[in-house]
Design a protein around this motif. Structure first.
Motif, PDB file in Angstrom:
ATOM      1  N   VAL A 113      16.395  38.130 -22.478  1.00 39.29           N
ATOM      2  CA  VAL A 113      16.994  39.463 -22.516  1.00 39.29           C
ATOM      3  C   VAL A 113      18.348  39.447 -21.821  1.00 39.29           C
ATOM      4  CG1 VAL A 113      16.707  41.860 -21.769  1.00 39.29           C
ATOM      5  CG2 VAL A 113      14.759  40.598 -22.667  1.00 39.29           C
ATOM      6  N   ILE A 114      18.434  38.767 -20.701  1.00 35.91           N
ATOM      7  CA  ILE A 114      19.710  38.669 -19.975  1.00 35.91           C
ATOM      8  C   ILE A 114      20.741  37.938 -20.821  1.00 35.91           C
ATOM      9  CG2 ILE A 114      20.845  37.664 -17.951  1.00 35.91           C
ATOM     10  CD1 ILE A 114      18.280  38.296 -16.401  1.00 35.91           C
ATOM     11  N   ALA A 115      20.319  36.885 -21.523  1.00 37.98           N
ATOM     12  CA  ALA A 115      21.255  36.153 -22.382  1.00 37.98           C
ATOM     13  C   ALA A 115      21.737  37.037 -23.525  1.00 37.98           C
ATOM     14  CB  ALA A 115      20.589  34.890 -22.923  1.00 37.98           C
ATOM     15  N   ALA A 116      20.847  37.848 -24.105  1.00 41.04           N
ATOM     16  CA  ALA A 116      21.240  38.748 -25.193  1.00 41.04           C
ATOM     17  C   ALA A 116      22.218  39.809 -24.704  1.00 41.04           C
ATOM     18  CB  ALA A 116      20.008  39.401 -25.803  1.00 41.04           C
ATOM     19  N   ILE A 117      21.988  40.341 -23.506  1.00 40.32           N
ATOM     20  CA  ILE A 117      22.897  41.339 -22.935  1.00 40.32           C
ATOM     21  C   ILE A 117      24.258  40.716 -22.663  1.00 40.32           C
ATOM     22  CG2 ILE A 117      23.313  42.802 -20.915  1.00 40.32           C
ATOM     23  CD1 ILE A 117      20.265  43.262 -20.821  1.00 40.32           C
ATOM     24  N   ALA A 118      24.272  39.520 -22.115  1.00 36.74           N
ATOM     25  CA  ALA A 118      25.536  38.845 -21.834  1.00 36.74           C
ATOM     26  C   ALA A 118      26.298  38.556 -23.118  1.00 36.74           C
ATOM     27  CB  ALA A 118      25.275  37.549 -21.064  1.00 36.74           C
ATOM     28  N   ALA A 119      25.592  38.151 -24.166  1.00 39.46           N
ATOM     29  CA  ALA A 119      26.255  37.876 -25.442  1.00 39.46           C
ATOM     30  C   ALA A 119      26.827  39.156 -26.045  1.00 39.46           C
ATOM     31  CB  ALA A 119      25.266  37.234 -26.416  1.00 39.46           C
ATOM     32  N   ALA A 120      26.096  40.274 -25.923  1.00 36.83           N
ATOM     33  CA  ALA A 120      26.593  41.542 -26.453  1.00 36.83           C
ATOM     34  C   ALA A 120      27.836  41.997 -25.704  1.00 36.83           C
ATOM     35  CB  ALA A 120      25.501  42.610 -26.359  1.00 36.83           C
ATOM     36  N   LEU A 121      27.828  41.843 -24.385  1.00 34.85           N
ATOM     37  CA  LEU A 121      29.011  42.217 -23.608  1.00 34.85           C
ATOM     38  C   LEU A 121      30.193  41.326 -23.931  1.00 34.85           C
ATOM     39  CD1 LEU A 121      27.363  43.020 -20.175  1.00 34.85           C
ATOM     40  CD2 LEU A 121      28.417  44.627 -21.763  1.00 34.85           C
ATOM     41  N   ALA A 122      29.957  40.039 -24.129  1.00 32.55           N
ATOM     42  CA  ALA A 122      31.048  39.130 -24.482  1.00 32.55           C
ATOM     43  C   ALA A 122      31.598  39.473 -25.866  1.00 32.55           C
ATOM     44  CB  ALA A 122      30.556  37.683 -24.439  1.00 32.55           C
ATOM     45  N   ALA A 123      30.721  39.879 -26.781  1.00 30.24           N
ATOM     46  CA  ALA A 123      31.172  40.247 -28.126  1.00 30.24           C
ATOM     47  C   ALA A 123      32.003  41.523 -28.097  1.00 30.24           C
ATOM     48  CB  ALA A 123      29.971  40.421 -29.046  1.00 30.24           C
ATOM     49  N   MET A 124      31.734  42.401 -27.132  1.00 29.74           N
ATOM     50  CA  MET A 124      32.517  43.625 -27.007  1.00 29.74           C
ATOM     51  C   MET A 124      33.885  43.357 -26.405  1.00 29.74           C
ATOM     52  SD  MET A 124      29.708  46.469 -25.785  1.00 29.74           S
ATOM     53  CE  MET A 124      30.987  47.486 -25.145  1.00 29.74           C
ATOM     54  N   GLY A 125      34.073  42.198 -25.829  1.00 34.13           N
ATOM     55  CA  GLY A 125      35.377  41.844 -25.286  1.00 34.13           C
ATOM     56  C   GLY A 125      35.531  42.167 -23.819  1.00 34.13           C
ATOM     57  N   THR A 126      34.421  42.378 -23.118  1.00 34.54           N
ATOM     58  CA  THR A 126      34.542  42.646 -21.686  1.00 34.54           C
ATOM     59  C   THR A 126      34.839  41.351 -20.964  1.00 34.54           C
ATOM     60  OG1 THR A 126      32.165  42.351 -21.391  1.00 34.54           O
ATOM     61  CG2 THR A 126      32.953  44.588 -21.759  1.00 34.54           C
ATOM     62  N   SER A 127      35.594  41.459 -19.896  1.00 33.44           N
ATOM     63  CA  SER A 127      35.923  40.264 -19.128  1.00 33.44           C
ATOM     64  C   SER A 127      35.267  40.355 -17.758  1.00 33.44           C
ATOM     65  CB  SER A 127      37.443  40.140 -18.985  1.00 33.44           C
ATOM     66  OG  SER A 127      37.941  41.279 -18.306  1.00 33.44           O
ATOM     67  N   GLY A 128      35.169  39.260 -17.087  1.00 34.46           N
ATOM     68  CA  GLY A 128      34.541  39.224 -15.775  1.00 34.46           C
ATOM     69  C   GLY A 128      33.149  38.644 -15.869  1.00 34.46           C
ATOM     70  N   GLU A 129      32.456  38.674 -14.737  1.00 37.92           N
ATOM     71  CA  GLU A 129      31.113  38.127 -14.725  1.00 37.92           C
ATOM     72  C   GLU A 129      30.098  39.249 -14.549  1.00 37.92           C
ATOM     73  OE1 GLU A 129      29.842  36.677 -10.391  1.00 37.92           O
ATOM     74  OE2 GLU A 129      31.610  35.659 -11.162  1.00 37.92           O
ATOM     75  N   ILE A 130      28.912  39.009 -15.050  1.00 41.62           N
ATOM     76  CA  ILE A 130      27.833  39.979 -14.928  1.00 41.62           C
ATOM     77  C   ILE A 130      27.178  39.741 -13.584  1.00 41.62           C
ATOM     78  CG2 ILE A 130      25.673  40.778 -15.929  1.00 41.62           C
ATOM     79  CD1 ILE A 130      26.693  39.660 -18.594  1.00 41.62           C
ATOM     80  N   ARG A 131      27.146  40.782 -12.757  1.00 46.30           N
ATOM     81  CA  ARG A 131      26.604  40.616 -11.406  1.00 46.30           C
ATOM     82  C   ARG A 131      25.151  41.051 -11.308  1.00 46.30           C
ATOM     83  NH1 ARG A 131      31.787  42.001  -7.676  1.00 46.30           N
ATOM     84  NH2 ARG A 131      33.186  40.766  -8.949  1.00 46.30           N
ATOM     85  N   ALA A 132      24.743  42.025 -12.121  1.00 50.93           N
ATOM     86  CA  ALA A 132      23.362  42.504 -12.047  1.00 50.93           C
ATOM     87  C   ALA A 132      22.941  43.063 -13.397  1.00 50.93           C
ATOM     88  CB  ALA A 132      23.224  43.579 -10.979  1.00 50.93           C
ATOM     89  N   VAL A 133      21.690  42.838 -13.719  1.00 51.95           N
ATOM     90  CA  VAL A 133      21.082  43.438 -14.905  1.00 51.95           C
ATOM     91  C   VAL A 133      19.793  44.076 -14.423  1.00 51.95           C
ATOM     92  CG1 VAL A 133      20.042  43.016 -17.152  1.00 51.95           C
ATOM     93  CG2 VAL A 133      22.047  41.707 -16.441  1.00 51.95           C
ATOM     94  N   ARG A 134      19.744  45.399 -14.533  1.00 54.24           N
ATOM     95  CA  ARG A 134      18.539  46.099 -14.092  1.00 54.24           C
ATOM     96  C   ARG A 134      18.262  47.256 -15.037  1.00 54.24           C
ATOM     97  NH1 ARG A 134      22.491  46.775 -10.280  1.00 54.24           N
ATOM     98  NH2 ARG A 134      23.438  48.835 -10.258  1.00 54.24           N
TER      99      ARG A 134
END
Length: 120
Positions: free
Chosen positions: A80-101
Motif C-alpha cells: 500500500v505504501i509503494a502504491a501511494i508513493a507511486a501515485a504521488l510520483a505520478a502526480m509530479g510531487t517532489s520531496g520525500e514521503i515522511r509518513a503514511v497514516r
C-alpha cells in the motif's frame, strides 16, 4: 433543368430535410430498442423465482455462536505504501514521503476542504 430521380421519385438535396429524416429514423430505432429492453427485463429467464413465504411457528431463541477475533495487522502493508508513493510520483510531487497514516473519513467535509484548498 436536370432532375435526379431514384426509382421514379425525386431525390432531395436539401440538407435540412435529410437531417430531419435521419433524426426521425434514429429516434424511432431508439424507442424500439427501449421497448425491447423493457420486454427483456419483463421476461428475464435469469431472474430468481420468488419463493412463497411459509408461515412457521416462532423459533426458539438461538444463542449466537462465539465470534472469532481475527488478528488485525499493525501498520500499513508495504504494498500500500509503494502504491501511494507511486501515485504521488505520478502526480509530479517532489520531496520525500515522511509518513503514511490512515485518516478519519468524514465524507463531504473533507471533500469541501480539499476543493477549497485546490482553488486557493
Amino acid at each position: 433543368m436536370f432532375e435526379v430521380k431514384f426509382m421514379g421519385h425525386p431525390v432531395t438535396t436539401n440538407p435540412f430535410i435529410i437531417m430531419l429524416i435521419n433524426m426521425t429514423v434514429v429516434f424511432i430505432v431508439l424507442v424500439v430498442l427501449m421497448y425491447v429492453i423493457k420486454l427483456i427485463h419483463y421476461v428475464d429467464p435469469t431472474k430468481p423465482k420468488e419463493q412463497p413465504v411459509a408461515e412457521t411457528a416462532p423459533a426458539k431463541e438461538a444463542t449466537p455462536a462465539p465470534v472469532k477475533e481475527e488478528e488485525i495487522p499493525v501498520g500499513i502493508p508495504d504494498e500500500v505504501i509503494a502504491a501511494i508513493a507511486a501515485a504521488l510520483a505520478a502526480m509530479g510531487t517532489s520531496g520525500e514521503i515522511r509518513a503514511v497514516r490512515p485518516v478519519d473519513r468524514q465524507g463531504w467535509k473533507v471533500s469541501g476542504r480539499m476543493n477549497a484548498f485546490n482553488r486557493g
